[in-house]
Enzyme design. Structure first.
Site, PDB file in Angstrom:
ATOM      1  NE  ARG A 270      -1.805   1.804   3.514  1.00  0.00           N
ATOM      2  CZ  ARG A 270      -1.671   1.519   4.808  1.00  0.00           C
ATOM      3  NH1 ARG A 270      -2.282   0.494   5.328  1.00  0.00           N
ATOM      4  NH2 ARG A 270      -0.885   2.256   5.567  1.00  0.00           N
ATOM      5  CG  HIS A 274      -6.067   2.447   6.475  1.00  0.00           C
ATOM      6  ND1 HIS A 274      -6.205   1.154   6.025  1.00  0.00           N
ATOM      7  CD2 HIS A 274      -7.236   2.754   7.100  1.00  0.00           C
ATOM      8  CE1 HIS A 274      -7.404   0.704   6.358  1.00  0.00           C
ATOM      9  NE2 HIS A 274      -8.053   1.648   7.006  1.00  0.00           N
ATOM     10  CE1 TYR A 283       1.382   2.276   8.435  1.00  0.00           C
ATOM     11  CE2 TYR A 283       0.251   3.942   9.744  1.00  0.00           C
ATOM     12  CZ  TYR A 283       0.342   3.180   8.595  1.00  0.00           C
ATOM     13  OH  TYR A 283      -0.597   3.342   7.598  1.00  0.00           O
TER      14      TYR A 283
END
Length: 375
Positions: A270, A274, A283
Protein backbone atom coordinates in the site's frame (compact mmCIF):
# COMPACT_ATOMS: atom_id res chain seq x y z
CA UNK A 1 8.90 -67.77 38.03
CA UNK A 2 9.36 -65.48 35.06
CA UNK A 3 9.71 -61.77 35.84
CA UNK A 4 7.34 -59.48 33.91
CA UNK A 5 9.13 -56.77 31.98
CA UNK A 6 7.56 -53.31 31.72
CA UNK A 7 6.73 -52.45 28.15
CA UNK A 8 5.93 -48.88 27.06
CA UNK A 9 2.35 -48.55 25.85
CA UNK A 10 2.23 -47.16 22.33
CA UNK A 11 -1.41 -46.73 21.29
CA UNK A 12 -2.20 -46.73 17.60
CA UNK A 13 -5.02 -44.41 16.50
CA UNK A 14 -7.93 -46.13 14.77
CA UNK A 15 -8.24 -45.81 10.97
CA UNK A 16 -10.76 -42.97 11.28
CA UNK A 17 -7.90 -40.72 12.42
CA UNK A 18 -6.28 -40.75 9.01
CA UNK A 19 -6.18 -37.32 7.31
CA UNK A 20 -9.10 -36.62 5.00
CA UNK A 21 -6.80 -34.77 2.59
CA UNK A 22 -3.18 -35.14 1.57
CA UNK A 23 -1.70 -31.81 2.71
CA UNK A 24 1.23 -31.77 0.28
CA UNK A 25 -0.69 -30.62 -2.85
CA UNK A 26 -2.39 -27.88 -0.84
CA UNK A 27 0.79 -26.12 0.23
CA UNK A 28 1.81 -22.96 -1.64
CA UNK A 29 5.16 -22.58 -3.36
CA UNK A 30 8.04 -21.21 -1.33
CA UNK A 31 8.23 -18.06 -3.47
CA UNK A 32 5.45 -15.93 -5.00
CA UNK A 33 4.52 -16.98 -8.53
CA UNK A 34 5.86 -14.58 -11.19
CA UNK A 35 5.61 -14.25 -14.96
CA UNK A 36 7.11 -10.85 -15.83
CA UNK A 37 10.76 -11.17 -16.73
CA UNK A 38 10.58 -14.97 -17.08
CA UNK A 39 10.64 -17.34 -20.06
CA UNK A 40 6.95 -18.07 -19.48
CA UNK A 41 6.09 -14.65 -20.91
CA UNK A 42 6.97 -15.89 -24.39
CA UNK A 43 3.52 -17.48 -24.72
CA UNK A 44 1.55 -14.61 -23.16
CA UNK A 45 -1.38 -13.14 -25.09
CA UNK A 46 -0.36 -9.65 -26.31
CA UNK A 47 -3.98 -8.42 -26.27
CA UNK A 48 -4.36 -9.45 -22.63
CA UNK A 49 -1.11 -7.73 -21.69
CA UNK A 50 -2.14 -4.48 -23.39
CA UNK A 51 -5.58 -4.65 -21.81
CA UNK A 52 -3.97 -5.08 -18.40
CA UNK A 53 -1.74 -2.09 -19.09
CA UNK A 54 -4.61 0.16 -20.16
CA UNK A 55 -6.60 -0.81 -17.08
CA UNK A 56 -3.67 -0.25 -14.75
CA UNK A 57 -3.08 3.24 -16.12
CA UNK A 58 -6.77 4.05 -15.78
CA UNK A 59 -6.80 2.58 -12.28
CA UNK A 60 -3.85 4.69 -11.14
CA UNK A 61 -5.57 7.81 -12.43
CA UNK A 62 -8.80 6.77 -10.74
CA UNK A 63 -6.95 6.48 -7.44
CA UNK A 64 -5.26 9.87 -7.71
CA UNK A 65 -8.51 11.56 -8.74
CA UNK A 66 -10.52 9.98 -5.92
CA UNK A 67 -7.82 11.01 -3.44
CA UNK A 68 -8.02 14.60 -4.74
CA UNK A 69 -11.81 14.57 -4.42
CA UNK A 70 -11.42 13.54 -0.79
CA UNK A 71 -9.10 16.49 -0.11
CA UNK A 72 -11.69 18.76 -1.75
CA UNK A 73 -14.44 17.46 0.52
CA UNK A 74 -16.33 15.65 -2.24
CA UNK A 75 -15.68 12.27 -0.61
CA UNK A 76 -15.87 11.61 3.10
CA UNK A 77 -13.02 9.12 2.91
CA UNK A 78 -11.06 7.23 0.27
CA UNK A 79 -8.94 4.11 0.83
CA UNK A 80 -6.48 4.29 -2.05
CA UNK A 81 -5.24 1.15 -3.80
CA UNK A 82 -2.27 2.92 -5.40
CA UNK A 83 0.52 0.37 -5.81
CA UNK A 84 -1.77 -2.64 -5.63
CA UNK A 85 -3.90 -1.97 -8.71
CA UNK A 86 -2.69 -5.15 -10.42
CA UNK A 87 -4.43 -7.32 -7.82
CA UNK A 88 -7.81 -5.79 -8.51
CA UNK A 89 -7.54 -5.23 -12.26
CA UNK A 90 -6.13 -8.66 -13.11
CA UNK A 91 -8.52 -10.49 -10.82
CA UNK A 92 -11.59 -8.71 -12.18
CA UNK A 93 -10.53 -9.33 -15.79
CA UNK A 94 -10.13 -13.05 -15.04
CA UNK A 95 -13.80 -13.37 -14.08
CA UNK A 96 -16.63 -14.45 -16.36
CA UNK A 97 -19.56 -12.06 -16.73
CA UNK A 98 -21.83 -14.47 -14.83
CA UNK A 99 -19.52 -14.61 -11.80
CA UNK A 100 -19.99 -12.56 -8.63
CA UNK A 101 -17.47 -10.17 -7.07
CA UNK A 102 -17.48 -9.57 -3.31
CA UNK A 103 -15.24 -6.52 -2.67
CA UNK A 104 -13.95 -4.84 0.46
CA UNK A 105 -13.98 -1.06 0.91
CA UNK A 106 -10.59 -0.70 -0.84
CA UNK A 107 -11.68 -2.61 -3.94
CA UNK A 108 -13.36 0.23 -5.85
CA UNK A 109 -11.05 -0.34 -8.79
CA UNK A 110 -12.12 -3.99 -9.10
CA UNK A 111 -15.74 -2.84 -9.32
CA UNK A 112 -14.88 -0.22 -11.97
CA UNK A 113 -12.97 -2.87 -13.93
CA UNK A 114 -16.15 -4.98 -13.91
CA UNK A 115 -17.78 -2.18 -15.92
CA UNK A 116 -19.45 -0.22 -13.16
CA UNK A 117 -20.02 3.54 -13.21
CA UNK A 118 -17.19 5.14 -11.15
CA UNK A 119 -19.58 7.62 -9.51
CA UNK A 120 -21.86 4.78 -8.38
CA UNK A 121 -18.87 2.94 -6.96
CA UNK A 122 -17.81 6.01 -4.94
CA UNK A 123 -21.29 6.78 -3.60
CA UNK A 124 -20.74 4.81 -0.39
CA UNK A 125 -17.52 6.72 0.30
CA UNK A 126 -19.34 9.97 -0.39
CA UNK A 127 -21.71 9.17 2.45
CA UNK A 128 -24.92 9.38 0.39
CA UNK A 129 -26.05 5.74 0.44
CA UNK A 130 -25.04 2.43 1.95
CA UNK A 131 -24.32 1.43 -1.63
CA UNK A 132 -24.75 3.42 -4.81
CA UNK A 133 -25.63 0.69 -7.28
CA UNK A 134 -27.77 -2.35 -7.97
CA UNK A 135 -25.60 -5.36 -7.08
CA UNK A 136 -27.46 -7.58 -9.55
CA UNK A 137 -26.70 -5.42 -12.58
CA UNK A 138 -22.98 -6.18 -12.66
CA UNK A 139 -22.98 -8.97 -10.07
CA UNK A 140 -20.92 -6.93 -7.64
CA UNK A 141 -21.90 -7.12 -3.98
CA UNK A 142 -21.94 -3.86 -1.97
CA UNK A 143 -18.51 -2.59 -0.94
CA UNK A 144 -17.91 -4.01 2.52
CA UNK A 145 -16.64 -1.57 5.14
CA UNK A 146 -16.69 -4.03 8.08
CA UNK A 147 -13.67 -6.29 7.75
CA UNK A 148 -14.21 -9.69 6.11
CA UNK A 149 -18.01 -9.75 6.52
CA UNK A 150 -18.35 -10.16 2.75
CA UNK A 151 -16.54 -13.52 2.83
CA UNK A 152 -19.35 -15.63 4.37
CA UNK A 153 -21.76 -13.92 1.97
CA UNK A 154 -19.60 -15.01 -0.96
CA UNK A 155 -19.58 -18.58 0.31
CA UNK A 156 -23.35 -18.56 0.75
CA UNK A 157 -23.95 -17.32 -2.78
CA UNK A 158 -21.46 -19.79 -4.25
CA UNK A 159 -22.96 -22.70 -2.31
CA UNK A 160 -26.47 -21.72 -3.38
CA UNK A 161 -25.36 -21.49 -7.02
CA UNK A 162 -23.86 -24.96 -6.79
CA UNK A 163 -27.06 -26.41 -5.30
CA UNK A 164 -29.08 -24.80 -8.11
CA UNK A 165 -26.70 -26.04 -10.79
CA UNK A 166 -25.72 -22.53 -11.87
CA UNK A 167 -22.30 -22.18 -13.48
CA UNK A 168 -21.25 -19.33 -11.19
CA UNK A 169 -18.11 -18.69 -9.16
CA UNK A 170 -17.73 -16.07 -6.43
CA UNK A 171 -14.49 -14.10 -6.09
CA UNK A 172 -14.06 -12.62 -2.62
CA UNK A 173 -11.43 -9.93 -2.03
CA UNK A 174 -9.99 -9.15 1.40
CA UNK A 175 -6.93 -7.48 2.88
CA UNK A 176 -4.35 -9.02 5.17
CA UNK A 177 -6.03 -7.36 8.14
CA UNK A 178 -9.27 -9.14 7.30
CA UNK A 179 -7.59 -12.54 7.77
CA UNK A 180 -7.46 -11.82 11.51
CA UNK A 181 -11.26 -11.69 11.68
CA UNK A 182 -13.47 -14.60 12.67
CA UNK A 183 -15.47 -14.19 9.45
CA UNK A 184 -12.36 -15.22 7.52
CA UNK A 185 -12.10 -18.50 9.43
CA UNK A 186 -15.82 -19.24 9.17
CA UNK A 187 -15.96 -18.51 5.46
CA UNK A 188 -12.97 -20.68 4.56
CA UNK A 189 -14.12 -23.53 6.77
CA UNK A 190 -17.63 -23.62 5.31
CA UNK A 191 -16.32 -23.18 1.76
CA UNK A 192 -13.97 -26.15 2.07
CA UNK A 193 -16.49 -28.44 3.76
CA UNK A 194 -19.15 -27.61 1.17
CA UNK A 195 -16.64 -27.51 -1.72
CA UNK A 196 -18.24 -24.22 -2.66
CA UNK A 197 -17.16 -22.60 -5.96
CA UNK A 198 -15.49 -19.58 -4.40
CA UNK A 199 -12.02 -18.05 -4.65
CA UNK A 200 -10.55 -15.99 -1.82
CA UNK A 201 -7.99 -13.38 -2.89
CA UNK A 202 -6.03 -11.82 -0.03
CA UNK A 203 -4.27 -8.60 -1.00
CA UNK A 204 -1.40 -8.59 1.47
CA UNK A 205 -0.36 -4.93 1.31
CA UNK A 206 1.82 -5.13 4.41
CA UNK A 207 -0.31 -3.32 6.97
CA UNK A 208 -3.72 -3.54 8.63
CA UNK A 209 -3.88 0.25 9.04
CA UNK A 210 -0.75 0.58 11.21
CA UNK A 211 -0.31 -3.08 12.20
CA UNK A 212 2.34 -4.94 10.17
CA UNK A 213 1.69 -8.52 9.12
CA UNK A 214 4.29 -9.88 11.55
CA UNK A 215 2.11 -8.70 14.44
CA UNK A 216 -0.96 -10.45 13.02
CA UNK A 217 0.30 -13.93 12.26
CA UNK A 218 3.30 -16.21 12.71
CA UNK A 219 2.31 -18.37 9.72
CA UNK A 220 4.93 -18.85 6.96
CA UNK A 221 2.53 -16.96 4.68
CA UNK A 222 -1.17 -16.23 4.60
CA UNK A 223 -1.46 -18.72 1.74
CA UNK A 224 -0.28 -21.44 4.14
CA UNK A 225 -3.48 -21.00 6.12
CA UNK A 226 -5.32 -22.77 3.31
CA UNK A 227 -4.05 -26.22 4.27
CA UNK A 228 -5.71 -25.96 7.68
CA UNK A 229 -9.08 -25.74 5.95
CA UNK A 230 -8.43 -28.35 3.29
CA UNK A 231 -8.06 -26.17 0.22
CA UNK A 232 -5.08 -25.23 -1.98
CA UNK A 233 -3.05 -22.13 -1.12
CA UNK A 234 -1.42 -20.08 -3.86
CA UNK A 235 1.20 -17.37 -3.42
CA UNK A 236 1.61 -14.78 -6.19
CA UNK A 237 3.46 -11.53 -6.75
CA UNK A 238 0.55 -9.08 -6.50
CA UNK A 239 2.40 -6.45 -8.59
CA UNK A 240 2.87 -8.87 -11.49
CA UNK A 241 -0.44 -8.36 -13.33
CA UNK A 242 -0.11 -11.32 -15.76
CA UNK A 243 0.81 -13.64 -12.89
CA UNK A 244 -2.20 -12.52 -10.83
CA UNK A 245 -4.46 -13.01 -13.85
CA UNK A 246 -3.09 -16.50 -14.44
CA UNK A 247 -3.37 -17.66 -10.81
CA UNK A 248 -6.87 -16.26 -10.35
CA UNK A 249 -7.99 -17.71 -13.71
CA UNK A 250 -6.75 -21.16 -12.69
CA UNK A 251 -8.50 -20.93 -9.32
CA UNK A 252 -11.77 -19.79 -10.93
CA UNK A 253 -11.58 -22.67 -13.44
CA UNK A 254 -10.90 -25.12 -10.62
CA UNK A 255 -13.93 -23.90 -8.69
CA UNK A 256 -16.11 -24.02 -11.83
CA UNK A 257 -15.13 -27.67 -12.39
CA UNK A 258 -16.47 -28.51 -8.94
CA UNK A 259 -13.06 -28.98 -7.31
CA UNK A 260 -13.77 -26.50 -4.52
CA UNK A 261 -12.30 -23.25 -3.21
CA UNK A 262 -8.79 -21.78 -3.35
CA UNK A 263 -7.03 -19.27 -1.10
CA UNK A 264 -4.68 -16.91 -2.96
CA UNK A 265 -2.29 -14.50 -1.29
CA UNK A 266 -1.14 -11.66 -3.53
CA UNK A 267 1.96 -10.01 -2.06
CA UNK A 268 1.76 -6.28 -2.76
CA UNK A 269 2.17 -2.95 -0.96
CA UNK A 270 0.00 0.00 0.00
CA UNK A 271 1.95 3.00 -1.28
CA UNK A 272 -0.50 5.58 0.04
CA UNK A 273 -1.80 5.91 3.59
CA UNK A 274 -4.61 3.65 4.80
CA UNK A 275 -7.09 6.46 4.13
CA UNK A 276 -6.95 10.26 4.13
CA UNK A 277 -7.41 10.07 7.92
CA UNK A 278 -4.19 8.08 8.40
CA UNK A 279 -0.60 9.28 8.88
CA UNK A 280 1.50 6.41 7.54
CA UNK A 281 4.78 8.10 8.49
CA UNK A 282 4.10 7.19 12.12
CA UNK A 283 4.57 3.47 11.52
CA UNK A 284 6.76 3.02 8.43
CA UNK A 285 9.88 4.59 6.93
CA UNK A 286 10.13 6.25 3.51
CA UNK A 287 13.03 3.99 2.31
CA UNK A 288 10.70 1.01 2.63
CA UNK A 289 8.05 2.75 0.54
CA UNK A 290 10.63 3.76 -2.05
CA UNK A 291 11.74 0.14 -2.50
CA UNK A 292 8.17 -0.80 -3.36
CA UNK A 293 7.87 2.16 -5.74
CA UNK A 294 10.58 0.46 -7.79
CA UNK A 295 8.34 -2.63 -7.91
CA UNK A 296 5.36 -0.63 -9.17
CA UNK A 297 2.93 -2.80 -11.20
CA UNK A 298 2.68 -0.27 -14.04
CA UNK A 299 6.45 0.12 -14.24
CA UNK A 300 6.97 -3.66 -14.32
CA UNK A 301 4.44 -4.18 -17.10
CA UNK A 302 5.73 -1.21 -19.10
CA UNK A 303 9.22 -2.69 -19.10
CA UNK A 304 7.90 -6.03 -20.34
CA UNK A 305 5.72 -4.56 -23.06
CA UNK A 306 8.40 -2.15 -24.25
CA UNK A 307 10.99 -4.92 -24.37
CA UNK A 308 8.66 -7.05 -26.50
CA UNK A 309 7.89 -4.17 -28.85
CA UNK A 310 4.22 -4.07 -27.86
CA UNK A 311 4.20 -0.64 -26.24
CA UNK A 312 5.25 2.53 -28.02
CA UNK A 313 4.78 6.21 -27.25
CA UNK A 314 1.47 6.40 -29.13
CA UNK A 315 0.00 3.55 -27.08
CA UNK A 316 1.25 5.14 -23.85
CA UNK A 317 -0.34 8.43 -24.81
CA UNK A 318 -3.60 6.73 -25.77
CA UNK A 319 -3.83 4.99 -22.40
CA UNK A 320 -2.99 8.20 -20.53
CA UNK A 321 -5.54 10.22 -22.55
CA UNK A 322 -8.30 7.70 -21.85
CA UNK A 323 -7.47 7.79 -18.13
CA UNK A 324 -7.48 11.59 -18.12
CA UNK A 325 -10.86 11.69 -19.86
CA UNK A 326 -12.27 9.35 -17.21
CA UNK A 327 -10.85 11.55 -14.44
CA UNK A 328 -12.29 14.73 -15.98
CA UNK A 329 -15.76 13.21 -16.21
CA UNK A 330 -15.48 11.89 -12.65
CA UNK A 331 -14.50 15.36 -11.38
CA UNK A 332 -17.38 17.03 -13.19
CA UNK A 333 -19.99 14.59 -11.95
CA UNK A 334 -18.70 14.44 -8.39
CA UNK A 335 -18.63 18.24 -8.16
CA UNK A 336 -22.40 18.34 -8.72
CA UNK A 337 -24.29 18.28 -5.43
CA UNK A 338 -26.59 15.25 -5.33
CA UNK A 339 -30.29 15.67 -4.62
CA UNK A 340 -31.07 13.44 -1.66
CA UNK A 341 -34.36 12.57 0.00
CA UNK A 342 -33.92 11.77 3.72
CA UNK A 343 -36.94 9.45 3.52
CA UNK A 344 -34.88 7.12 1.32
CA UNK A 345 -33.30 5.94 4.57
CA UNK A 346 -36.29 3.64 4.93
CA UNK A 347 -36.89 2.75 1.29
CA UNK A 348 -34.62 -0.26 0.83
CA UNK A 349 -34.37 -1.95 4.22
CA UNK A 350 -37.23 -4.48 4.06
CA UNK A 351 -39.73 -5.34 1.34
CA UNK A 352 -42.41 -4.36 3.84
CA UNK A 353 -41.61 -1.88 6.60
CA UNK A 354 -41.58 -3.20 10.13
CA UNK A 355 -43.56 -1.42 12.81
CA UNK A 356 -40.39 0.13 14.17
CA UNK A 357 -39.34 1.43 10.75
CA UNK A 358 -42.80 2.90 10.16
CA UNK A 359 -42.60 4.68 13.49
CA UNK A 360 -39.15 6.04 12.73
CA UNK A 361 -40.09 7.17 9.21
CA UNK A 362 -43.20 8.96 10.49
CA UNK A 363 -41.12 10.70 13.14
CA UNK A 364 -38.58 11.87 10.57
CA UNK A 365 -41.32 13.03 8.19
CA UNK A 366 -42.87 15.11 10.99
CA UNK A 367 -39.51 16.68 11.83
CA UNK A 368 -38.87 17.55 8.16
CA UNK A 369 -42.33 19.06 7.84
CA UNK A 370 -41.83 21.14 10.97
CA UNK A 371 -38.42 22.29 9.74
CA UNK A 372 -39.94 23.33 6.40
CA UNK A 373 -42.70 25.28 8.07
CA UNK A 374 -40.19 27.02 10.32
CA UNK A 375 -38.43 28.36 7.27
Amino acid sequence: MLALRAVAHRPTPPPAWQPRTDPAPLLPDAEPHRLLGTDAMAGADPELLLSLYDRLVLGRRFNTQATALTKQGRLAVYPSSTGQEACQVAAALAMEQRDWLFPSYRDTLAAVTRGMDPVSVLTLLRGDWHTGYDPYEHRVAPLSTPLATQLPHAVGLAHAARLKGDDVVALALVGDGGTSEGDFHEALNFAAVWRAPVVFLVQNNGFAISVPLAKQTAAPSLAHKAVGYGMPGRLVDGNDAPAVHQVVSEALARARRGDGPTLIEAVTYRIEAHTNADDATRYREEPEVELWRQHDPILLLERELTGRGLLDEDRRRSAADAAEAMAAELRERMNADPVLDPMDLFAHVYAEKTGQLREQSELLRAELTAEGEAR
